[in-house]
Design a protein around this motif. Structure first.
Motif, PDB file in Angstrom:
ATOM      1  N   UNK A 133      31.149  20.905 -12.279  1.00 31.61           N
ATOM      2  CA  UNK A 133      30.581  20.206 -11.126  1.00 31.61           C
ATOM      3  C   UNK A 133      31.643  20.064 -10.035  1.00 31.61           C
ATOM      4  N   UNK A 134      32.830  19.593 -10.413  1.00 33.94           N
ATOM      5  CA  UNK A 134      33.881  19.346  -9.431  1.00 33.94           C
ATOM      6  C   UNK A 134      34.386  20.639  -8.793  1.00 33.94           C
ATOM      7  N   UNK A 135      34.416  21.711  -9.563  1.00 32.02           N
ATOM      8  CA  UNK A 135      34.907  22.988  -9.019  1.00 32.02           C
ATOM      9  C   UNK A 135      33.801  23.770  -8.315  1.00 32.02           C
ATOM     10  N   UNK A 136      32.605  23.178  -8.239  1.00 35.33           N
ATOM     11  CA  UNK A 136      31.440  23.787  -7.596  1.00 35.33           C
ATOM     12  C   UNK A 136      31.049  25.112  -8.256  1.00 35.33           C
ATOM     13  N   UNK A 137      31.315  25.209  -9.563  1.00 37.07           N
ATOM     14  CA  UNK A 137      30.878  26.365 -10.343  1.00 37.07           C
ATOM     15  C   UNK A 137      29.440  26.079 -10.785  1.00 37.07           C
ATOM     16  N   UNK A 138      28.502  26.341  -9.892  1.00 36.43           N
ATOM     17  CA  UNK A 138      27.118  25.922 -10.108  1.00 36.43           C
ATOM     18  C   UNK A 138      26.520  26.580 -11.354  1.00 36.43           C
ATOM     19  N   UNK A 139      26.825  27.841 -11.581  1.00 39.59           N
ATOM     20  CA  UNK A 139      26.268  28.534 -12.745  1.00 39.59           C
ATOM     21  C   UNK A 139      26.700  27.854 -14.038  1.00 39.59           C
ATOM     22  N   UNK A 140      27.978  27.510 -14.137  1.00 42.42           N
ATOM     23  CA  UNK A 140      28.477  26.835 -15.335  1.00 42.42           C
ATOM     24  C   UNK A 140      27.927  25.419 -15.425  1.00 42.42           C
ATOM     25  N   UNK A 141      27.832  24.747 -14.284  1.00 41.82           N
ATOM     26  CA  UNK A 141      27.288  23.392 -14.258  1.00 41.82           C
ATOM     27  C   UNK A 141      25.848  23.370 -14.755  1.00 41.82           C
ATOM     28  N   UNK A 142      25.005  24.235 -14.198  1.00 39.49           N
ATOM     29  CA  UNK A 142      23.607  24.285 -14.625  1.00 39.49           C
ATOM     30  C   UNK A 142      23.483  24.767 -16.067  1.00 39.49           C
ATOM     31  N   UNK A 143      24.420  25.600 -16.500  1.00 41.53           N
ATOM     32  CA  UNK A 143      24.407  26.081 -17.876  1.00 41.53           C
ATOM     33  C   UNK A 143      24.736  25.009 -18.885  1.00 41.53           C
ATOM     34  N   UNK A 144      25.221  23.848 -18.409  1.00 41.02           N
ATOM     35  CA  UNK A 144      25.507  22.738 -19.314  1.00 41.02           C
ATOM     36  C   UNK A 144      24.235  22.027 -19.754  1.00 41.02           C
ATOM     37  N   UNK A 145      23.121  22.326 -19.090  1.00 41.80           N
ATOM     38  CA  UNK A 145      21.845  21.685 -19.416  1.00 41.80           C
ATOM     39  C   UNK A 145      21.025  22.624 -20.283  1.00 41.80           C
ATOM     40  N   UNK A 146      20.493  22.090 -21.382  1.00 41.89           N
ATOM     41  CA  UNK A 146      19.728  22.906 -22.316  1.00 41.89           C
ATOM     42  C   UNK A 146      18.321  23.196 -21.832  1.00 41.89           C
ATOM     43  N   UNK A 147      17.635  24.123 -22.487  1.00 39.88           N
ATOM     44  CA  UNK A 147      16.255  24.459 -22.124  1.00 39.88           C
ATOM     45  C   UNK A 147      15.320  23.255 -22.232  1.00 39.88           C
ATOM     46  N   UNK A 148      15.664  22.300 -23.097  1.00 40.29           N
ATOM     47  CA  UNK A 148      14.794  21.136 -23.298  1.00 40.29           C
ATOM     48  C   UNK A 148      15.042  20.039 -22.265  1.00 40.29           C
ATOM     49  N   UNK A 149      15.992  20.233 -21.344  1.00 39.57           N
ATOM     50  CA  UNK A 149      16.282  19.211 -20.342  1.00 39.57           C
ATOM     51  C   UNK A 149      15.084  19.002 -19.424  1.00 39.57           C
ATOM     52  N   UNK A 150      14.717  17.733 -19.236  1.00 38.55           N
ATOM     53  CA  UNK A 150      13.595  17.383 -18.363  1.00 38.55           C
ATOM     54  C   UNK A 150      14.140  16.770 -17.079  1.00 38.55           C
ATOM     55  N   UNK A 151      13.972  17.423 -15.936  1.00 35.46           N
ATOM     56  CA  UNK A 151      14.478  16.875 -14.670  1.00 35.46           C
ATOM     57  C   UNK A 151      13.798  15.546 -14.339  1.00 35.46           C
ATOM     58  N   UNK A 152      14.477  14.684 -13.592  1.00 35.53           N
ATOM     59  CA  UNK A 152      13.885  13.392 -13.224  1.00 35.53           C
ATOM     60  C   UNK A 152      12.770  13.547 -12.200  1.00 35.53           C
ATOM     61  N   UNK A 153      11.932  12.530 -12.150  1.00 36.10           N
ATOM     62  CA  UNK A 153      10.893  12.476 -11.129  1.00 36.10           C
ATOM     63  C   UNK A 153       9.806  13.516 -11.257  1.00 36.10           C
ATOM     64  N   UNK A 154       9.664  14.126 -12.445  1.00 32.56           N
ATOM     65  CA  UNK A 154       8.618  15.113 -12.632  1.00 32.56           C
ATOM     66  C   UNK A 154       8.864  16.428 -11.935  1.00 32.56           C
ATOM     67  N   UNK A 155      10.087  16.682 -11.484  1.00 33.90           N
ATOM     68  CA  UNK A 155      10.406  17.941 -10.820  1.00 33.90           C
ATOM     69  C   UNK A 155      10.382  19.088 -11.823  1.00 33.90           C
ATOM     70  N   UNK A 156      10.063  20.277 -11.315  1.00 33.91           N
ATOM     71  CA  UNK A 156      10.166  21.458 -12.164  1.00 33.91           C
ATOM     72  C   UNK A 156      11.641  21.810 -12.334  1.00 33.91           C
ATOM     73  N   UNK A 157      11.955  22.571 -13.380  1.00 31.81           N
ATOM     74  CA  UNK A 157      13.349  22.940 -13.604  1.00 31.81           C
ATOM     75  C   UNK A 157      13.886  23.760 -12.419  1.00 31.81           C
ATOM     76  N   UNK A 158      13.058  24.658 -11.901  1.00 29.18           N
ATOM     77  CA  UNK A 158      13.486  25.497 -10.780  1.00 29.18           C
ATOM     78  C   UNK A 158      13.766  24.657  -9.540  1.00 29.18           C
TER      79      UNK A 158
END
Length: 352
Positions: free
Chosen positions: A256-281
């Motif tokens: 997150x701090x290094x703005x490595x977005x791919x690695x940051x998003x890769x820290x979340x598993x397939x079962x992660x549910x975004x807040x507020x009913x948002x879609x994963x995309x």
């Protein structure tokens, strides 16, 4: 936490904790208003725009709302937050100062005023604002910590002036050195507690500073008891799991701090549910829009406590986030699941 935002002048060694802002919207309880009214769609819309980095639109909505309800404290507080994040420190000071006049019982505007004053090296004003915050809410821990930092800075300035006026005074240098060492120790502590300050190579550095570090002595003591070799295996496995989960949390913060977005998003598993009913995309697109434009991001993870139950783990910690103009401290909880040999985030929440 990292260095002050570029839009704010350097604080000349002031310990980083002072730069946190109470940026969360004021609660219904603190404002004495009905919950249904306090959680109106207007606040949610403005908050959503701020989180998405759409500060111009957020300000337009806030101003539109305040045209009809110019005294609304929560929206005015949000407006001050928007001004702060937009780098308009003078306007933010005006907004928070007016809030303290109209609603002197609220401690958060005083704290934010103090942070803004400190960013301009106006430490006497910062001290006065923090003392008011504590007077209105004696249990406001952030204000107490910030006030201690301001007192330390004022002491440093006074000792420096005394030494300048009388260089032969042998009693001043030790005192000045003590405060400078305190600031230096605080900075070093922040860097060891965060996975951000170090490059990817020293990823193991946070491990000794984290809560699970005392585990090895317990494992070393186990062989004293001669029962079957399999007996110590369970605690060792649990300790390994804790350290692996801790490393996953630190890697998440570092990405997150290094703005490595791919690695940051890769820290979340397939079962992660975004807040507020948002879609994963949609959630991933929002996170990209919040991370990539920033010229600087700091994520300081401290007071990390991890509990493991089989292939599930819960990490609770204090998170100090800084960016170009935003400084906020919060309690964070991450729930992780081990999948394919990796600990992945499946739930994220903020608060105590």
């Amino acid at each position: 936490m990292q260095h002050p935002a570029k839009s704010q002048p350097s604080q000349s060694g002031l310990t980083p904790h002072l730069r946190r802002l109470a940026l969360a919207t004021l609660t219904a309880a603190s404002l004495g208003m009905p919950m249904a009214w306090a959680q109106g769609d207007e606040y949610a819309d403005v908050n959503r725009l701020v989180r998405a980095g759409q500060l111009g639109e957020a300000m337009a909505k806030a101003d539109q709302y305040l045209t009809a309800k110019p005294r609304d404290p929560q929206m005015r507080f949000l407006k001050g937050v928007i001004q702060t994040e937009s780098g308009k420190a003078t306007e933010a000071i005006g907004t928070f100062a007016k809030l303290t006049e109209d609603f002197p019982e609220l401690p958060e505007p005083y704290n934010n005023l103090a942070v803004l004053y400190a960013s301009q090296s106006q430490f006497d004003k910062a001290r006065a604002a923090l003392e008011m915050a504590i007077r209105t809410n004696p249990s406001y821990a952030t204000a107490h910590e910030n006030l201690g930092d301001v007192y330390a800075k004022l002491a440093s300035q006074a000792y420096s002036k005394a030494l300048q006026l009388d260089g032969s005074n042998q009693g001043v240098p030790p005192k000045l050195s003590l405060i400078r060492n305190l600031f230096a120790a605080d900075t070093r502590g922040a860097r060891t507690s965060t996975s951000v300050a170090a490059a990817p190579a020293p990823a193991a550095a946070p491990v000794p500073a984290a809560a699970p570090a005392p585990k090895p002595p317990a494992a070393a003591a186990a062989p004293v008891a001669p029962p079957p070799a399999s007996a110590p295996a369970a605690p060792a496995a649990s300790g390994d799991a804790q350290r692996e989960a801790e490393a996953a949390v630190n890697a998440w913060a570092r990405a997150w701090a290094s703005k490595n977005v791919a690695s940051y998003l890769g820290s979340y598993g397939p079962a992660f549910t975004p807040p507020g009913g948002m879609s994963r995309a949609a959630w991933e697109a929002e996170r990209r829009s919040r991370i990539e434009p920033r010229s600087r991001i700091g994520v300081d993870v401290s007071d990390l406590n991890i509990t493991v139950n089989g292939d599930r783990a819960t990490a609770r910690f204090r998170q100090d986030y800084t960016s170009d103009t935003l400084n906020v401290t919060s309690r964070k909880t991450l729930e992780l699941v081990k999948s394919g040999g990796r600990w992945l985030i499946v739930r994220e929440s903020t608060g105590s």
